[in-house]
Scaffold this active site. Structure first.
Site, PDB file in Angstrom:
ATOM      1  N   ASP A  11     -50.858  30.913  31.236  1.00 17.29           N
ATOM      2  CA  ASP A  11     -51.915  30.607  30.281  1.00 17.29           C
ATOM      3  C   ASP A  11     -51.814  29.117  29.924  1.00 17.29           C
ATOM      4  O   ASP A  11     -50.857  28.425  30.296  1.00 17.29           O
ATOM      5  CB  ASP A  11     -51.837  31.506  29.043  1.00 17.29           C
ATOM      6  CG  ASP A  11     -53.200  31.569  28.330  1.00 17.29           C
ATOM      7  OD1 ASP A  11     -54.071  30.717  28.603  1.00 17.29           O
ATOM      8  OD2 ASP A  11     -53.394  32.474  27.486  1.00 17.29           O
ATOM      9  N   PHE A  12     -52.792  28.638  29.192  1.00 15.97           N
ATOM     10  CA  PHE A  12     -52.974  27.225  28.874  1.00 15.97           C
ATOM     11  C   PHE A  12     -51.717  26.624  28.215  1.00 15.97           C
ATOM     12  O   PHE A  12     -51.371  26.977  27.092  1.00 15.97           O
ATOM     13  CB  PHE A  12     -54.155  27.131  27.908  1.00 15.97           C
ATOM     14  CG  PHE A  12     -54.745  25.771  27.703  1.00 15.97           C
ATOM     15  CD1 PHE A  12     -56.027  25.485  28.157  1.00 15.97           C
ATOM     16  CD2 PHE A  12     -54.063  24.781  27.016  1.00 15.97           C
ATOM     17  CE1 PHE A  12     -56.606  24.249  27.938  1.00 15.97           C
ATOM     18  CE2 PHE A  12     -54.624  23.544  26.802  1.00 15.97           C
ATOM     19  CZ  PHE A  12     -55.904  23.271  27.263  1.00 15.97           C
TER      20      PHE A  12
END
Ligand code: NOJ
Length: 720
Positions: free
Chosen positions: A266-267
């Site tokens: 994820d980011f």
């Protein structure tokens, strides 16, 4: 390309080129017209030309012309001509926006979700995108968490059906992805929905048994449907952040579940291994993530900065790097990018497809099916002739698309007021209140408008600025100014109808007595206002049913229908002390899972089982007669729940196993049958074997998760 050609391409790549394939930067860095300052406030993000030149995928930009230009520039600079992958969050639609996923869940129609995701894919692909970060298959139980809106709810089985439908809709069949489809990415692996206290990014702690029994099934359904990517979760699983968790990613996901697609972080999550306290620096974070199985590092500089040096020092195995790169190349190949890096996209095609009227018409149908009638004391539907006052912060508000509608067009979205004007002959309006702040002048104006109407429709709710990622709330009530408006409306003595626009189950205990009817509209998408009017006016009969419980108070959270039995279950109606209960509120939620009203009514009778003893072979049949006892056609979702009365471990009070959505005309009775199969009785035992228990089971068939004990049936599983 053939597998051999992909291998040959990999062999030709330098280490920097390989690392580039594992790097994803946000679109802002690629487009000169855009602001290329760091997109994340937390991580320093100095990206240079060389990094951009080498990178393998791009996040969060779309548009046929824009993406073709980025791709063209990139290919000019890329030594080996490896095209970029474009990925974005197309969650509930690209330009044509459908209801938020929690609303989609309330349709109880996976086929409908598959169809709308096909439309999303078509629009997104025509705008140059290759991958959508959907479905989110996280099981949710805590509406304080702003991201419950992105889930389809609190049931593992139902979430699995929706996750699989989303994958099929986005990707289509087969391993190659057609040009009017995009690859899907199931997220967030695993158990992100269980963040403690509903506080985003917070710790998750659960047993391996619980993980397998409740949380994995929906991700697994997406894997079975052939999902191309898996995104890791921000949280810990068994005390190790998912992004560095090789037991989770390598042993379970790749090993046991045989996932051979791309794993993306994820980011910023690779870098976050440092503040998480499991890596001392970027290099250690990169090493841990790659070794755990993360192929693409989304928006952290850990891989870019560190993998090459780690390789030089022989601190990581070069085979791991090659494996990861090959998977990314394979994905590009499955999308046909080596043959046509533009995938046939053109601005003309994009214009013809994006926002097509047929897509918008379908968005209205979906929104109508997603809305849930929570209360109706004989005030709905409204006739066309009613003199109606539409009042509230959502009366003339275009914030109907929900938090993930990044490519939607709020300024072209019909408001409720506009939809009312097209329908009711005598309608008047007032704002009454801002969403969160009281305004005396607006209240005064609203009081005057109330006086002139026969019926008051209050459009209340919570904006998208209070839902989604990073928007946890410690208390989930409606703002006091909106409650005050509802109280004033009630004091007029006129019928008060509340249309609620929000993205999480709210605590409606205070509002409820002021409302004669409540229609939960969610953040319903591009055509949501039209859909709400179709329901309020009775043109369409409401049919949505909740897939997440609405608590009575924030302090009752988590409250969900499939909870475990306790040793002190509260007897119905009892007020005694030493039971599992609160002394100030009932145990039941205000509105339970599976619940939703219609303008007609249904009765259930003649419940029966084909046998009271069963050896688990073939199937056992349960049947019930469902009658439409009202005056108009209606849609009912008949739900089958089973409870294992004596298990090896404690068992949920009931679990959804099947359902059928049927349409009945007034007076019509239909016999509905369900086949109970042995797998419906299996679960993970304490030693993690998946098996059933001999003994008694209780069967509930009803129109919601609530069913009187006397209307249940029991059978015994007798194994030979
Ligand atoms: C962070 C979110 O957690 C995830 O769901 C999303 O796909 C990425 N950002 C990319 O936007």
């Amino acid at each position: 390309m053939t597998e051999e050609q992909l291998q040959a391409l990999l062999q030709e790549m330098t280490t920097a080129e390989k690392v580039g394939q594992l790097t994803q930067f946000a679109g802002a860095f690629y487009s000169e017209q855009e602001d290329s300052t760091p997109v994340t406030g937390r991580i320093e993000f100095p990206v240079d030309e060389e990094m951009i030149k080498q990178s393998g995928s791009v996040l969060g930009v779309a548009g046929a012309t824009k993406l073709a230009a980025i791709q063209r520039e990139h290919l000019k600079k890329s030594r080996l001509g490896v095209p970029l992958l474009f990925m974005a969050d197309v969650i509930n639609g690209y330009e044509t926006i459908f209801p938020i996923p929690l609303g989609l869940g309330a349709t109880w129609e996976p086929d409908l979700i598959e169809k709308l995701q096909t439309i999303s894919a078509k629009e997104a692909a025509s705008a140059g995108l290759h991958i959508s970060f959907a479905p989110m298959a996280d099981l949710v139980r805590d509406p304080r968490w702003g991201r419950v809106m992105e889930s389809t709810g609190e049931d593992p089985f139902l979430n699995g059906l929706f996750a699989a439908a989303t994958v099929r809709g986005l990707q289509g069949e087969g391993s190659l992805i057609a040009k009017d489809r995009v690859g899907a990415c199931v997220k967030h692996f695993a158990a992100y929905g269980l963040a403690e206290g509903g506080r985003d990014y917070n710790t998750v702690d659960l047993s391996e048994r619980e993980l397998r029994d409740k949380h994995l099934p929906a991700y697994e359904a997406a894997l079975d449907a052939g999902v191309k990517l898996v995104m890791t979760a921000f949280n810990t699983v068994h005390s190790i952040p998912a992004t560095a968790n090789s037991a989770l990613l390598r042993d379970l996901l790749r090993g046991e579940l045989q996932f051979d697609g791309v794993i993306i972080s994820d980011f910023g999550a690779v870098q976050e291994l440092i503040p998480h306290g499991v890596a001392e620096n970027e290099a250690e974070a990169a090493k841990k993530a790659l070794e755990a199985g993360v192929d693409i590092d989304m928006m952290s500089l850990a891989y870019t900065h560190s993998l090459a040096a780690l390789l030089d020092k022989h601190a990581i195995d070069s085979a791991l790097l090659d494996e990861a790169v090959l998977r990314v190349l394979q994905l590009k190949n499955e999308l046909g990018l080596f043959e046509d890096p533009y995938r046939g996209v053109s601005p003309q095609k994009e214009q013809a497809i994006v926002g097509h009227p047929s897509h918008h018409a379908f968005a209205q149908t979906v929104a109508e099916k997603s809305m849930v009638l929570l209360k109706n004391d004989n005030v709905l539907p409204l006739t066309k002739e009613t003199t109606v006052a539409l009042i509230g912060p959502y009366a003339d508000n275009q914030d109907l698309l929900g938090e993930w509608s990044i490519f939607g067009k709020p300024d072209q979205t019909t408001t409720l007021k506009q939809a009312f004007q097209g329908h009711f002959a005598h309608a008047m309006y007032a704002t009454g209140s801002h969403l969160y702040e009281r305004d005396e002048a607006l209240l005064t104006e609203a009081t005057m408008v109330m006086e002139q109407a026969d019926c008051l429709v209050l459009a209340l709710g919570e904006g998208k600025d209070r839902s989604g990622e990073g928007r946890s709330r410690s208390s989930i009530t409606l703002a006091p100014c909106q409650i005050e408006l509802a109280r004033l409306a009630k004091e007029t003595g006129k019928p008060v109808i509340v249309a609620l626009f929000n993205a999480r189950p709210l605590d409606l205990t205070e509002l409820e007595p002021y409302a004669d009817a409540i229609l939960e509209c969610w953040h319903p998408g591009s055509e949501g206002a039209q859909a709400a009017v179709a329901l309020l006016s009775g043109e369409v009969n409401p049919s949505g049913k909740l897939t997440m419980s609405f608590p009575r108070a924030t302090g009752q959270i988590p409250v969900y229908y499939n909870a475990y039995q306790t040793g002190r279950p509260l007897p119905p109606g009892s007020n005694e002390r030493f039971f599992s209960r609160y002394i100030d509120i009932p145990n039941e939620p205000l509105y339970p899972f599976g619940y939703g009203l219609s303008y007609t009514s249904f009765s259930y009778s003649n419940r029966s089982l084909s046998a009271v003893e069963w050896d688990g072979s073939a199937s056992l049949t349960v049947s019930v007669d469902v009658t439409n006892t009202g005056k108009i056609d209606g849609v009912e979702t008949v739900q089958l729940y089973i409870q294992d009365l004596v298990g090896e471990v404690v068992r949920p009070v009931k679990e959804l196993k099947s359902f059928q959505k049927i349409t009945l005309s007034p007076g019509e009775t239909r016999t509905i049958t369900f086949e109970i199969t042995h797998d419906m009785l299996q679960y993970y035992h304490s030693d993690l074997t998946y098996a059933s228990d001999s003994g008694q089971f209780r069967v509930y068939v009803n129109g919601s998760s609530v069913c009187e004990q006397e209307n249940t049936l029991t059978f015994s599983l007798v194994k030979s």
